[in-house]
Write a protein that holds these residues in place. Structure first.
Motif: not given
Length: 649
Positions: A362-363, A366-367, A370, A382, A384, A391
């Motif tokens: 999920d976002d 991903r964050a 990164e 990915r 949503p 995860q």
């Protein structure tokens, strides 16, 4: 005069006995259905037949019986097609009718409650022995195992409040200075593992699971404010796998030292990691007591658990292991999701990795990746609205060991493509295929492969360093191994061990020596806490310095010898089943497939990936290989659903 109920019961028990005589059911399966009928004399044929099938499925490694469709499909359940045809004749019902009959039985709990189950899954008081949950029928203890695992995992998925993405990035860039490929999945795995208290790192041979976990341990020590208090345990299902885990992590940590630079304290702490132990030894299993020493009421003194070869850990043992950990302990599981599941019930790693191939990050994940690892995820991984567990699962997708023919063969098998697999085998080189192979053909191949080694065994040590000679003999034996799909039959492990021993007789001087002779390989068949031996450990019978014979086992970088008289539960091990080979590697693997359809994709893949340098396939009939690749083993389980339910609470 007999009534209709008596006649119906007579037909049912007659059918079950006939199915046992046909080899479709075990006597235990029919006996369990009879036992349930004593608890509920009103139980109908629909319910009792389903209960007999459940008992058979449990014996085949399933955690439950899926009732829809009814009767079950042979390809999914592994039940005999003849049995399922007989079931549809005797019980011409649909799934809803069968479930209605089960709900009506007082031997079945259809609430799914685990309120009357003990800490190790024993039914307590008057709790029904069976549980019906969402179209799945369980023995109560297996429903409890799944719930305990789901609760323990879900409780560890929340983000660690102490996680510092900026500090993690500094160390991850230091530990992974240059990625071989992008994204660097080893770096991703480490970032996911320190973000929360649960992580699964899965990948095939050569993808660097222990390389990754060595850097992960360094990262955990570096990020822990008081690293001196961080207690780490390394575990694996078998003694062989535990020994390999210790050696692999030691080697990886030695390679890591330059990256640590001036961090002398960190290097010192990593060097003091305890050796890996078997899961049973870690939990304090003992022949003298049924209960483990460590359990939900007496936790292990562990902050971080690294569990290798997790695919081999069955449902009950995984539940016991997670129960024994403190709630705040971090769990890191390593394994190959494509390998064979455990011999006993459950496929825990496979269930945990249900979404692994698709990523489904999920976002928020991903964050984190990164910022903490400098990694950008591919768009196709990915999602949503993904499952929470996804995860916390990392797939290592690049193999550094299997870029050649063995890797291509393993990939074709995993893809379920027999045409591609045949093409790879036909290319020759490190691969070979012998069709219409008989027992004598396998024995001759083994005798040719081991002839020089057996000569060295009989010649004995040529230097004063006896331990070095023993190590050389152990390594020489591991240069080749025969793996079998089955234990019994003309090309099963039992028959092949006899044939290979006979073929090696001129070299091994077996004649006149009885069961024990120099060069006899043996496998331990029962855990022995006194001798610190685990089921599956393999040793070699060799000349001892005093002129007698002892059985020698590898132990870390050394060896230890055990008197023959102290070994009561061993068997000859020139050949072994593929199941027993898990956690091992051999230079050259010879896989023997019987004519009957005993092989499945996971078995063939596991056998191929035990080989480092060469692989030979021997089949009684040509299509046994194709059939094995096409056939997929699926174990009935509700663990994935239980995990999703637990993470929504």
């Amino acid at each position: 005069m007999r009534n209709a109920a008596d006649e119906s019961a007579s037909v049912l028990w007659g059918a079950l006995d006939a199915w046992v005589d046909a080899g479709w059911l075990r006597r235990l399966d029919a006996a369990f259905a009879r036992f349930v009928s004593t608890l509920d004399p009103a139980a109908g044929s629909e319910a009792l037949v389903a209960i007999a099938l459940l008992a058979r499925c449990e014996g085949q490694g399933h955690a439950c019986l899926e009732l829809d469709p009814w009767p079950p499909e042979a390809s999914a359940s592994g039940l005999d097609a003849g049995l399922l045809r007989a079931v549809s004749t005797l019980v011409p019902a649909n799934a809803e009718v069968v479930m209605r009959a089960l709900r009506a039985s007082r031997a079945v709990d259809d609430t799914g409650a685990a309120r009357s189950v003990g800490t190790r899954g024993e039914a307590c008081g008057d709790a029904p022995p069976l549980v019906l949950q969402g179209g799945r029928l369980y023995l109560r203890r297996y429903a409890d195992f799944e719930q305990r695992i789901a609760t323990a995992v879900a409780g560890r998925l929340a983000p660690d409040p102490a996680f510092n993405a900026q500090l993690a990035r500094l160390w991850l860039d230091r530990l992974f200075p240059a990625a071989v490929a992008q994204p660097d999945w080893q770096k991703v795995a480490c970032a996911l593992a320190v973000r929360a208290r649960f992580c699964v790192i899965t990948g095939g041979p050569g993808t660097g699971k222990t390389f990754t976990v060595a850097r992960l341990l360094a990262l955990l020590f570096a990020l822990t404010p008081d690293a001196s208090r961080l207690r780490v345990a390394l575990a694996a299902p078998t003694g062989k796998a535990a020994t390999r885990l210790t050696a692999s992590i030691t080697h990886a940590l030695n390679d890591l030292l330059p990256a640590l630079g001036a961090s002398v304290e960190l290097a010192t702490r990593l060097a003091r990691l305890p050796p890996a132990r078997t899961v049973h030894a870690l939990l304090g299993a003992s022949a003298e007591r049924r209960r483990m020493r460590y359990h939900a009421g007496h936790h292990l003194d562990v902050d971080v658990l690294v569990l290798d070869e997790a695919s081999m850990v069955h449902l009950e043992l995984m539940a016991d292991l997670l129960d024994a950990l403190p709630p705040g302990a971090r769990v890191i599981m390593l394994g190959d999701r494509d390998q064979l599941a455990s011999v006993e019930a459950g496929a825990v790693l496979g269930d945990l990795c249900a979404d692994a191939g698709r990523g489904r990050y999920d976002d928020a994940t991903r964050a984190v990746l990164e910022h903490a690892a400098g990694v950008m995820l591919p768009a196709d991984l990915r999602d949503p609205t993904p499952p929470a567990l996804a995860q916390h699962v990392a797939v290592l997708r690049h193999s550094r060991r299997f870029d050649g023919a063995i890797g291509r063969l393993a990939a074709a098998i995993n893809d379920g493509d027999p045409v591609a697999a045949r093409a790879v085998l036909a290319a020759g080189g490190a691969l070979a295929w012998r069709m219409r192979a008989r027992t004598i053909d396998v024995a001759r191949l083994a005798a040719d492969a081991w002839r020089g080694w057996m000569h060295d065994v009989q010649r004995g040590p040529q230097t004063p360093d006896h331990d070095a000679w023993v190590l050389a003999m152990l390594r020489g034996f591991d240069a080749f191994r025969v793996l079998c799909a089955v234990r019994s039959g003309p090309v099963g492990a039992e028959a092949l061990n006899v044939a290979i021993a006979r073929a090696l007789q001129p070299e091994s001087a077996v004649q006149g020596r009885g069961a024990w002779y120099s060069g006899r390989p043996v496998m331990v068949t029962r855990n022995d806490s006194v001798l610190h031996l685990a089921n599956g450990d393999v040793g070699l019978t060799l000349a001892s310095p005093d002129g007698g014979l002892r059985v020698y086992f590898a132990q870390g970088d050394g060896v230890r010898g055990i008197a023959i008289a102290r070994l009561s539960a061993v068997e000859t091990a020139y050949a072994m089943t593929v199941h027993k080979s898990q956690g091992s590697e051999f230079g050259h693997v010879a896989l023997v497939l019987p004519a009957a359809g005993h092989a499945a994709r996971e078995l063939v893949y596991t056998a191929v990936t035990r080989a480092r340098e060469a692989f030979t396939l021997l089949t009684e009939r040509e299509h046994a290989f194709d059939d094995g690749i096409v056939r997929v083993t699926r174990r009935y389980s509700g663990l994935t659903q239980a995990l999703r339910a637990a993470t929504r609470r």
